[in-house]
Design a protein around this motif. Structure first.
Motif, PDB file in Angstrom:
ATOM      1  N   VAL A   1       0.792  -1.011   0.237  1.00 47.47           N
ATOM      2  CA  VAL A   1      -0.114  -0.206  -0.369  1.00 47.47           C
ATOM      3  C   VAL A   1       0.904   1.417  -0.331  1.00 47.47           C
ATOM      4  CG1 VAL A   1       0.052  -0.446   2.512  1.00 47.47           C
ATOM      5  CG2 VAL A   1      -2.199   1.410   1.312  1.00 47.47           C
ATOM      6  N   ASP A   2       0.347   2.432  -0.502  1.00 54.22           N
ATOM      7  CA  ASP A   2       1.103   3.342  -1.061  1.00 54.22           C
ATOM      8  C   ASP A   2       0.475   4.282  -0.643  1.00 54.22           C
ATOM      9  OD1 ASP A   2       4.313   2.295  -0.983  1.00 54.22           O
ATOM     10  OD2 ASP A   2       2.997   1.480  -2.897  1.00 54.22           O
ATOM     11  N   ALA A   3       0.544   5.506  -0.748  1.00 59.09           N
ATOM     12  CA  ALA A   3      -0.177   6.857  -0.990  1.00 59.09           C
ATOM     13  C   ALA A   3       0.749   8.610  -0.380  1.00 59.09           C
ATOM     14  CB  ALA A   3      -1.949   6.945   0.192  1.00 59.09           C
ATOM     15  N   TYR A   4       0.571   9.187  -1.400  1.00 57.80           N
ATOM     16  CA  TYR A   4       1.303  10.926  -1.403  1.00 57.80           C
ATOM     17  C   TYR A   4       0.338  11.608  -1.529  1.00 57.80           C
ATOM     18  CZ  TYR A   4       3.809   9.992  -6.189  1.00 57.80           C
ATOM     19  OH  TYR A   4       2.926   9.662  -7.725  1.00 57.80           O
ATOM     20  N   VAL A   5       0.704  12.740  -1.028  1.00 58.62           N
ATOM     21  CA  VAL A   5       0.154  13.811  -1.785  1.00 58.62           C
ATOM     22  C   VAL A   5       1.607  14.490  -1.985  1.00 58.62           C
ATOM     23  CG1 VAL A   5      -1.823  14.331  -0.516  1.00 58.62           C
ATOM     24  CG2 VAL A   5       0.653  15.106   0.422  1.00 58.62           C
ATOM     25  N   TRP A   6       1.102  15.193  -3.203  1.00 60.79           N
ATOM     26  CA  TRP A   6       2.372  15.839  -4.013  1.00 60.79           C
ATOM     27  C   TRP A   6       1.915  17.910  -4.594  1.00 60.79           C
ATOM     28  CZ3 TRP A   6       1.112  17.748  -9.550  1.00 60.79           C
ATOM     29  CH2 TRP A   6       0.606  18.032 -10.258  1.00 60.79           C
ATOM     30  N   GLY A   7       2.434  18.666  -4.600  1.00 56.27           N
ATOM     31  CA  GLY A   7       2.669  19.822  -4.678  1.00 56.27           C
ATOM     32  C   GLY A   7       4.005  20.902  -4.884  1.00 56.27           C
ATOM     33  N   GLU A   8       3.549  22.278  -4.968  1.00 54.23           N
ATOM     34  CA  GLU A   8       4.959  23.033  -5.184  1.00 54.23           C
ATOM     35  C   GLU A   8       5.653  22.544  -3.901  1.00 54.23           C
ATOM     36  OE1 GLU A   8       2.935  26.879  -3.676  1.00 54.23           O
ATOM     37  OE2 GLU A   8       1.326  26.786  -5.098  1.00 54.23           O
ATOM     38  N   SER A   9       5.687  22.006  -2.483  1.00 55.30           N
ATOM     39  CA  SER A   9       6.597  21.751  -2.027  1.00 55.30           C
ATOM     40  C   SER A   9       7.599  20.294  -2.207  1.00 55.30           C
ATOM     41  CB  SER A   9       6.491  21.749  -0.466  1.00 55.30           C
ATOM     42  OG  SER A   9       5.354  20.994  -0.356  1.00 55.30           O
ATOM     43  N   GLY A  10       6.573  19.064  -2.931  1.00 51.97           N
ATOM     44  CA  GLY A  10       7.663  18.287  -2.967  1.00 51.97           C
ATOM     45  C   GLY A  10       6.512  16.960  -3.216  1.00 51.97           C
ATOM     46  N   ARG A  11       6.877  15.821  -2.658  1.00 50.94           N
ATOM     47  CA  ARG A  11       6.114  14.400  -2.069  1.00 50.94           C
ATOM     48  C   ARG A  11       6.564  14.903  -1.047  1.00 50.94           C
ATOM     49  NH1 ARG A  11       6.494   9.396  -5.865  1.00 50.94           N
ATOM     50  NH2 ARG A  11       6.709  11.036  -8.231  1.00 50.94           N
ATOM     51  N   LEU A  12       5.261  14.338  -0.663  1.00 55.03           N
ATOM     52  CA  LEU A  12       5.168  13.621   1.229  1.00 55.03           C
ATOM     53  C   LEU A  12       3.893  12.353   1.157  1.00 55.03           C
ATOM     54  CD1 LEU A  12       6.258  15.331   3.664  1.00 55.03           C
ATOM     55  CD2 LEU A  12       3.776  16.036   4.236  1.00 55.03           C
ATOM     56  N   ALA A  13       5.190  11.328   1.646  1.00 56.20           N
ATOM     57  CA  ALA A  13       4.436   9.996   1.493  1.00 56.20           C
ATOM     58  C   ALA A  13       4.310   9.781   2.447  1.00 56.20           C
ATOM     59  CB  ALA A  13       5.309   8.604   0.747  1.00 56.20           C
ATOM     60  N   ALA A  14       2.475   8.689   2.666  1.00 57.50           N
ATOM     61  CA  ALA A  14       2.314   9.047   4.127  1.00 57.50           C
ATOM     62  C   ALA A  14       2.597   7.445   4.452  1.00 57.50           C
ATOM     63  CB  ALA A  14       0.297   8.311   3.517  1.00 57.50           C
ATOM     64  N   PRO A  15       3.055   7.882   5.914  1.00 55.53           N
ATOM     65  CA  PRO A  15       3.963   6.018   6.312  1.00 55.53           C
ATOM     66  C   PRO A  15       2.925   5.039   6.854  1.00 55.53           C
ATOM     67  CG  PRO A  15       2.960   7.965   8.388  1.00 55.53           C
ATOM     68  CD  PRO A  15       2.317   8.487   6.456  1.00 55.53           C
ATOM     69  N   LEU A  16       2.645   4.035   5.517  1.00 54.07           N
ATOM     70  CA  LEU A  16       1.301   3.314   6.317  1.00 54.07           C
ATOM     71  C   LEU A  16       1.358   2.093   6.246  1.00 54.07           C
ATOM     72  CD1 LEU A  16      -1.176   4.432   2.682  1.00 54.07           C
ATOM     73  CD2 LEU A  16      -1.313   5.360   5.172  1.00 54.07           C
ATOM     74  N   GLY A  17       3.184   1.830   6.172  1.00 54.49           N
ATOM     75  CA  GLY A  17       3.704   0.037   6.309  1.00 54.49           C
ATOM     76  C   GLY A  17       4.055  -0.694   7.510  1.00 54.49           C
ATOM     77  N   SER A  18       3.616   0.276   8.937  1.00 58.55           N
ATOM     78  CA  SER A  18       3.919  -0.208   9.994  1.00 58.55           C
ATOM     79  C   SER A  18       2.709   0.432  10.899  1.00 58.55           C
ATOM     80  CB  SER A  18       5.088   0.393  10.666  1.00 58.55           C
ATOM     81  OG  SER A  18       5.033   1.623  10.076  1.00 58.55           O
ATOM     82  N   VAL A  19       1.907   0.341  10.529  1.00 64.23           N
ATOM     83  CA  VAL A  19       0.445   0.484  11.662  1.00 64.23           C
ATOM     84  C   VAL A  19      -0.128  -0.382  12.305  1.00 64.23           C
ATOM     85  CG1 VAL A  19      -1.608   1.009  11.682  1.00 64.23           C
ATOM     86  CG2 VAL A  19      -0.120   1.898   9.666  1.00 64.23           C
ATOM     87  N   ASP A  20       0.524  -0.612  13.675  1.00 68.92           N
ATOM     88  CA  ASP A  20       0.151  -1.704  14.798  1.00 68.92           C
ATOM     89  C   ASP A  20      -1.453  -1.346  15.221  1.00 68.92           C
ATOM     90  OD1 ASP A  20      -0.533  -2.408  17.155  1.00 68.92           O
ATOM     91  OD2 ASP A  20       1.112  -1.734  18.236  1.00 68.92           O
ATOM     92  N   ARG A  21      -2.245  -2.536  14.157  1.00 69.07           N
ATOM     93  CA  ARG A  21      -3.852  -2.122  14.529  1.00 69.07           C
ATOM     94  C   ARG A  21      -4.569  -2.447  15.604  1.00 69.07           C
ATOM     95  NH1 ARG A  21      -3.999  -5.904   9.171  1.00 69.07           N
ATOM     96  NH2 ARG A  21      -3.606  -7.536  10.441  1.00 69.07           N
ATOM     97  N   VAL A  22      -3.705  -3.167  16.719  1.00 63.91           N
ATOM     98  CA  VAL A  22      -4.451  -2.872  17.982  1.00 63.91           C
ATOM     99  C   VAL A  22      -4.464  -2.053  18.427  1.00 63.91           C
ATOM    100  CG1 VAL A  22      -4.448  -4.072  20.213  1.00 63.91           C
ATOM    101  CG2 VAL A  22      -4.024  -5.768  18.510  1.00 63.91           C
ATOM    102  N   ALA A  23      -3.036  -1.419  18.496  1.00 61.69           N
ATOM    103  CA  ALA A  23      -3.314  -0.445  19.690  1.00 61.69           C
ATOM    104  C   ALA A  23      -3.831   0.886  18.525  1.00 61.69           C
ATOM    105  CB  ALA A  23      -1.419   0.553  19.133  1.00 61.69           C
ATOM    106  N   ALA A  24      -4.035   1.075  16.895  1.00 59.12           N
ATOM    107  CA  ALA A  24      -5.287   2.287  16.809  1.00 59.12           C
ATOM    108  C   ALA A  24      -6.254   1.970  16.363  1.00 59.12           C
ATOM    109  CB  ALA A  24      -5.030   2.274  15.147  1.00 59.12           C
ATOM    110  N   LEU A  25      -6.668   0.571  16.985  1.00 56.57           N
ATOM    111  CA  LEU A  25      -7.992   0.406  17.384  1.00 56.57           C
ATOM    112  C   LEU A  25      -8.333   0.884  19.422  1.00 56.57           C
ATOM    113  CD1 LEU A  25     -10.690  -0.668  16.797  1.00 56.57           C
ATOM    114  CD2 LEU A  25     -10.453  -2.748  17.659  1.00 56.57           C
ATOM    115  N   SER A  26      -7.739   0.436  20.204  1.00 59.52           N
ATOM    116  CA  SER A  26      -7.302   0.373  21.349  1.00 59.52           C
ATOM    117  C   SER A  26      -7.637   2.606  21.353  1.00 59.52           C
ATOM    118  CB  SER A  26      -6.126   0.498  21.921  1.00 59.52           C
ATOM    119  OG  SER A  26      -6.679   0.175  23.200  1.00 59.52           O
ATOM    120  N   THR A  27      -6.965   3.281  20.311  1.00 60.66           N
ATOM    121  CA  THR A  27      -6.652   4.692  20.544  1.00 60.66           C
ATOM    122  C   THR A  27      -8.328   5.111  19.980  1.00 60.66           C
ATOM    123  OG1 THR A  27      -4.484   5.030  19.954  1.00 60.66           O
ATOM    124  CG2 THR A  27      -5.944   6.989  18.976  1.00 60.66           C
ATOM    125  N   ALA A  28      -9.496   4.339  19.182  1.00 67.41           N
ATOM    126  CA  ALA A  28     -10.517   4.387  18.537  1.00 67.41           C
ATOM    127  C   ALA A  28     -11.197   4.344  19.752  1.00 67.41           C
ATOM    128  CB  ALA A  28     -10.647   3.447  17.956  1.00 67.41           C
TER     129      ALA A  28
END
Ligand SMILES: NC(=O)c1ccc[n+]([C@@H]2O[C@H](COP(=O)([O-])OP(=O)(O)OC[C@H]3O[C@@H](n4cnc5c(N)ncnc54)[C@H](OP(=O)(O)O)[C@@H]3O)[C@@H](O)[C@H]2O)c1
Length: 304
Positions: free
Chosen positions: A231-258
């Motif tokens: 999975v890859d995602a980035y936004v791009w514009g005048e200041s360049g590209r900014l890639a989203a850090p999607l590779g290492s999401v801890d799913r249990v920790a993320a759900l605990s936050t939710a």
């Protein structure tokens, strides 16, 4: 405001319920994991037993003993039970997509609105600290022209635990599409229109227009070869590209936050959240319009 732990019930006993929802509910401060409901009594008893909580086969009895429901069932099953739960005053930790039809999503939103309960939809990446930091940087920099994203999944491979009936029916558009729409919506602004086309083997391409003028693209599939998956995602514009850090999401920790954010909102009487049921319905409208275009194109090809 009460400080009593919010009692959560888990609806669903499958792989995702076992691997993510149950451990997240058990690990979250300020909530009590109180019950499990499943259509299979044995599976419900096994999962409930592992956490020493109550097992239920009857939905009404399940709802009677809890304050909030965490869902890990297919989206059409979720929409029906969640609507009943909201009518009975339960707060909702929903999965994406919130429903499979506009009518079911509208009924759910109406029930939430009338009952004044809190809701959070688990768009996983939106609850990752790294992705939240990325979104903050996207907002701070501004000046984005567009976004590019692809989720090449292999869930429909035979041995994959996510090779489930509803995914085989609905495909990557409805399973992983919501994650990328949610991310691009949060980074480039509300989606105002979608154009969709399908490729071979469950490949879907979307072009999104965002309020403010940016455009973005999404490619999704659940039938990519393992060697191509990612999975890859980035936004791009005048200041360049900014890639989203999607590779290492801890799913249990993320759900605990939710879960913690839902509980905090429930306690404070706050019904709105950036990923609430209204947002879930809006994402669903993009999916439904994309599906409508793909179905119309297929029908036109067949009749040509
Ligand atoms: N946010 C994320 O990153 C993420 C990741 C994975 C999954 N999810 C979401 O989690 C949800 C569940 O996904 P899944 O792969 O676990 O689905 P699933 O395997 O198809 O279903 C899981 C559970 O739902 C039950 N179930 C299936 N059909 C049912 C029906 N007609 N009536 C009542 N119960 C039924 C299953 O019972 P049986 O065991 O008896 O079949 C099982 O307990 C989906 O909304 C999915 O999008 C989200």
């Amino acid at each position: 405001m009460t400080t009593k732990p919010l009692r959560f019930g888990l609806a669903g006993t499958g792989y995702w319920a076992q691997a993510t929802h149950a451990p997240a509910l058990a690990a979250t401060e300020g909530v009590e994991f109180a019950a499990v409901w499943g259509r299979n009594p044995r599976a419900a008893a096994d999962l409930a037993g592992a956490y020493q909580v109550t097992a239920h086969h009857d939905v009404s009895a399940f709802l009677a003993g809890i304050d909030a429901v965490s869902f890990a069932v297919p989206p059409d099953v979720q929409a029906a039970i969640a609507t009943q739960a909201a009518r009975e005053g339960k707060h909702l930790l929903l999965e994406k997509p919130v429903a499979l039809t506009g009518a079911a999503a509208d009924a759910l939103v109406e029930a939430v609105e009338r009952a004044g309960v809190a809701s959070v939809v688990f768009f996983t990446q939106r609850f990752s600290p790294d992705v939240r930091a990325w979104l903050a940087e996207v907002a701070a920099r501004g000046g984005w022209t567009g976004g590019v994203s692809a989720w090449l999944g292999s869930a429909l491979r035979e041995s994959n635990p996510f090779n489930t009936p509803w995914r085989r029916d609905q495909g990557g558009l409805w399973d992983v599409g919501p994650h990328l729409i949610s991310l691009l919506w949060a980074s480039l602004g509300p989606v105002t229109s979608v154009t969709a086309d399908a490729g071979p083997a469950d490949v879907t391409h979307l072009v999104l227009h965002h309020r403010g003028g940016a455009t973005s693209t999404i490619t999704v599939t659940l039938s990519a070869a393992e060697a191509a998956a990612g999975v890859d995602a980035y936004v791009w514009g005048e200041s360049g590209r900014l890639a989203a850090p999607l590779g290492s999401v801890d799913r249990v920790a993320a759900l605990s936050t939710a879960v913690a954010e839902l509980a905090a909102n429930a306690r404070a009487g706050q019904t709105r959240h950036p990923c609430d049921v209204w947002f879930g319905r809006d994402v669903g409208r993009v999916l439904a319009e994309a599906q409508r275009q793909i179905d119309a194109r297929r029908a036109a090809c067949l009749s040509a």
